[in-house]
Design an enzyme around this catalytic site. Sequence first.
Site, PDB file in Angstrom:
ATOM      1  N   ARG A 259       0.852  -1.191   0.000  1.00 37.75           N
ATOM      2  CA  ARG A 259       0.000   0.000   0.000  1.00 37.75           C
ATOM      3  C   ARG A 259       0.885   1.238   0.000  1.00 37.75           C
ATOM      4  O   ARG A 259       0.612   2.222  -0.669  1.00 37.75           O
ATOM      5  CB  ARG A 259      -0.938   0.018   1.220  1.00 37.75           C
ATOM      6  CG  ARG A 259      -1.599   1.392   1.395  1.00 37.75           C
ATOM      7  CD  ARG A 259      -2.827   1.401   2.301  1.00 37.75           C
ATOM      8  NE  ARG A 259      -2.739   0.516   3.436  1.00 37.75           N
ATOM      9  CZ  ARG A 259      -2.024   0.749   4.548  1.00 37.75           C
ATOM     10  NH1 ARG A 259      -1.337   1.876   4.672  1.00 37.75           N
ATOM     11  NH2 ARG A 259      -2.006  -0.135   5.508  1.00 37.75           N
TER      12      ARG A 259
ATOM     13  N   TYR B  45     -15.591  18.026 -13.475  1.00 31.11           N
ATOM     14  CA  TYR B  45     -16.042  16.644 -13.627  1.00 31.11           C
ATOM     15  C   TYR B  45     -17.082  16.350 -12.531  1.00 31.11           C
ATOM     16  O   TYR B  45     -16.883  16.718 -11.365  1.00 31.11           O
ATOM     17  CB  TYR B  45     -14.826  15.721 -13.494  1.00 31.11           C
ATOM     18  CG  TYR B  45     -15.175  14.265 -13.543  1.00 31.11           C
ATOM     19  CD1 TYR B  45     -15.549  13.662 -14.731  1.00 31.11           C
ATOM     20  CD2 TYR B  45     -15.146  13.482 -12.397  1.00 31.11           C
ATOM     21  CE1 TYR B  45     -15.884  12.323 -14.779  1.00 31.11           C
ATOM     22  CE2 TYR B  45     -15.471  12.131 -12.431  1.00 31.11           C
ATOM     23  CZ  TYR B  45     -15.843  11.566 -13.625  1.00 31.11           C
ATOM     24  OH  TYR B  45     -16.173  10.238 -13.672  1.00 31.11           O
TER      25      TYR B  45
ATOM     26  N   ASP C 109      -6.740  19.660 -13.234  1.00 29.35           N
ATOM     27  CA  ASP C 109      -7.076  18.332 -13.753  1.00 29.35           C
ATOM     28  C   ASP C 109      -6.699  18.350 -15.240  1.00 29.35           C
ATOM     29  O   ASP C 109      -7.321  19.043 -16.042  1.00 29.35           O
ATOM     30  CB  ASP C 109      -8.570  18.061 -13.546  1.00 29.35           C
ATOM     31  CG  ASP C 109      -8.969  16.640 -13.924  1.00 29.35           C
ATOM     32  OD1 ASP C 109      -8.337  16.070 -14.827  1.00 29.35           O
ATOM     33  OD2 ASP C 109      -9.931  16.120 -13.328  1.00 29.35           O
TER      34      ASP C 109
ATOM     35  N   LYS D  87      -8.280   7.448 -18.686  1.00 29.52           N
ATOM     36  CA  LYS D  87      -8.621   8.029 -19.970  1.00 29.52           C
ATOM     37  C   LYS D  87      -7.426   7.912 -20.934  1.00 29.52           C
ATOM     38  O   LYS D  87      -7.032   6.812 -21.259  1.00 29.52           O
ATOM     39  CB  LYS D  87      -9.095   9.466 -19.765  1.00 29.52           C
ATOM     40  CG  LYS D  87     -10.087   9.640 -18.590  1.00 29.52           C
ATOM     41  CD  LYS D  87     -11.408   8.933 -18.791  1.00 29.52           C
ATOM     42  CE  LYS D  87     -12.253   8.819 -17.525  1.00 29.52           C
ATOM     43  NZ  LYS D  87     -12.461  10.037 -16.758  1.00 29.52           N
TER      44      LYS D  87
HETATM   45  C1  LIG Z   1     -12.887  10.426 -15.458  1.00 30.90           C
HETATM   46  C2  LIG Z   1     -12.461  11.711 -14.874  1.00 30.90           C
HETATM   47  C3  LIG Z   1     -12.180  11.854 -13.504  1.00 30.90           C
HETATM   48  C4  LIG Z   1     -12.381  10.718 -12.523  1.00 30.90           C
HETATM   49  O1  LIG Z   1     -11.476   9.691 -12.744  1.00 30.90           O
HETATM   50  P1  LIG Z   1     -11.806   8.138 -12.407  1.00 30.90           P
HETATM   51  O2  LIG Z   1     -10.565   7.459 -12.885  1.00 30.90           O
HETATM   52  O3  LIG Z   1     -13.041   7.763 -13.149  1.00 30.90           O
HETATM   53  O4  LIG Z   1     -11.979   8.053 -10.922  1.00 30.90           O
HETATM   54  C5  LIG Z   1     -11.736  13.079 -13.057  1.00 30.90           C
HETATM   55  N1  LIG Z   1     -11.587  14.120 -13.894  1.00 30.90           N
HETATM   56  C6  LIG Z   1     -11.848  14.031 -15.206  1.00 30.90           C
HETATM   57  C7  LIG Z   1     -11.660  15.220 -16.076  1.00 30.90           C
HETATM   58  C8  LIG Z   1     -12.306  12.832 -15.744  1.00 30.90           C
HETATM   59  O5  LIG Z   1     -12.571  12.754 -17.052  1.00 30.90           O
END
Ligand SMILES: *Cc1c(COP(=O)(O)O)cnc(C)c1O
Length: 387
Positions: free
Chosen positions: A50, A102, A174, A199
């Site tokens: 962890r 998001y 982000d 993504k």
């Molecule tokens: C998908 C997404 C998240 C969240 O990420 P997860 O891997 O689904 O927890 C946060 N910010 C953006 C811009 C996203 O597209």
Amino acid sequence: MNRPAGFGTRAIHAGQTPDPTTGAIMTPVYLTSTYVQEAPGVLKGYDYSRTTNPTRVALEQNLAALEGGKHGLCFSSGMSAINTVLALLASGDHVVAGNDLYGGTYRLCTTMYRKFGVEFTFVDMSDLDAVRAALRPSTKLVMTESPSNPLLRLTDLSAVAELARAHGALSMCDNTFATPYLQSPLAHGIDIVIHSTTKYLGGHSDVVGGALIVDDESLRARLAHFQNSIGGTPGPLDCFLVLRGTKTLHVRMDRHAETAVRLARELEAHPRVSRVYYPGLPSHPQHALATRQMRNGGGMVSFELDASVADAKRVTASFGVFALAESLGGVESLVDHPASMTHASIPREERIAAGFQDGLIRLSVGIEDADDLSADLHRAIAVLDRA
Ligand SMILES: *Cc1c(COP(=O)(O)O)cnc(C)c1O
């Protein structure tokens, strides 16, 4: 090398050296929870998975190198990464955040941290006066996303980082939609970059993960403390999959963008389409900023059809190559109707006030043949011609 390695070279090599025991060129997947100690408290750098794991360390170093930062920290999801940043806050602290974050981030802020006494003001991050006006003496964090979802609005990262710094607050960006290949928030003075590696970084729709990248050592230590305390860390196989994904990030992103700009132009010329949102088009209101801040316009395109919810749903259900699904950033193309899918939890009046109508459609443009994607898009929109 007497000059810094280029992006593609870092993508393939950073954080990874052939395995010293076998010469294996690929980083091993260290499926182990614990590590044998030579004597009590005498470690080879690892005590418990962890806290840290060699496959994860390779990914953390790789992502740090791609973002041009000193330190990377990996998580089991993007949300877990964001939660770890918010864990730095205390009751009474205030956060300025984008009003088109998001949905999962918005939910975490408003249903969890608000309950613990953290205050949030959501503003249009493209309006610097609004950001400035929202700052309070208690503001500790400014959170933004650029480009944002689904309208692909941009934040002037240098300006927002500067406002936060002058105020003594941390800034967080982000960078999921842009990826480090298109945009380097740390170079604009942002303190913390976050990613959903689910993504583009993973890139193959086969893993869920998240990451933070920072430059400052004391900030890294505070985040690593909560990373270990909360425990939302990724398993080694997930880390391996993301590491495999980042090796082709630069090649994929160029292709995503090349096809996206072609489709965006075709949509702009389409009589059924009233508006196209793509930062790489001159018609985007922040195109000049996009040119300054991003290498290209990326792989996400949104467009407004002059259509009811029912007609927009009919169009999104008529694609053959684009798959009808949430998420984004994979090699395969996806189509989303935000009003009934990703953004369905926003009440209609609020959604329209935020600037998107019933007919908004979002594309995650994949790397299939552009001619096939173009034909699919035109064929789907043509269902509007049939009553
Ligand atoms: C998908 C997404 C998240 C969240 O990420 P997860 O891997 O689904 O927890 C946060 N910010 C953006 C811009 C996203 O597209």
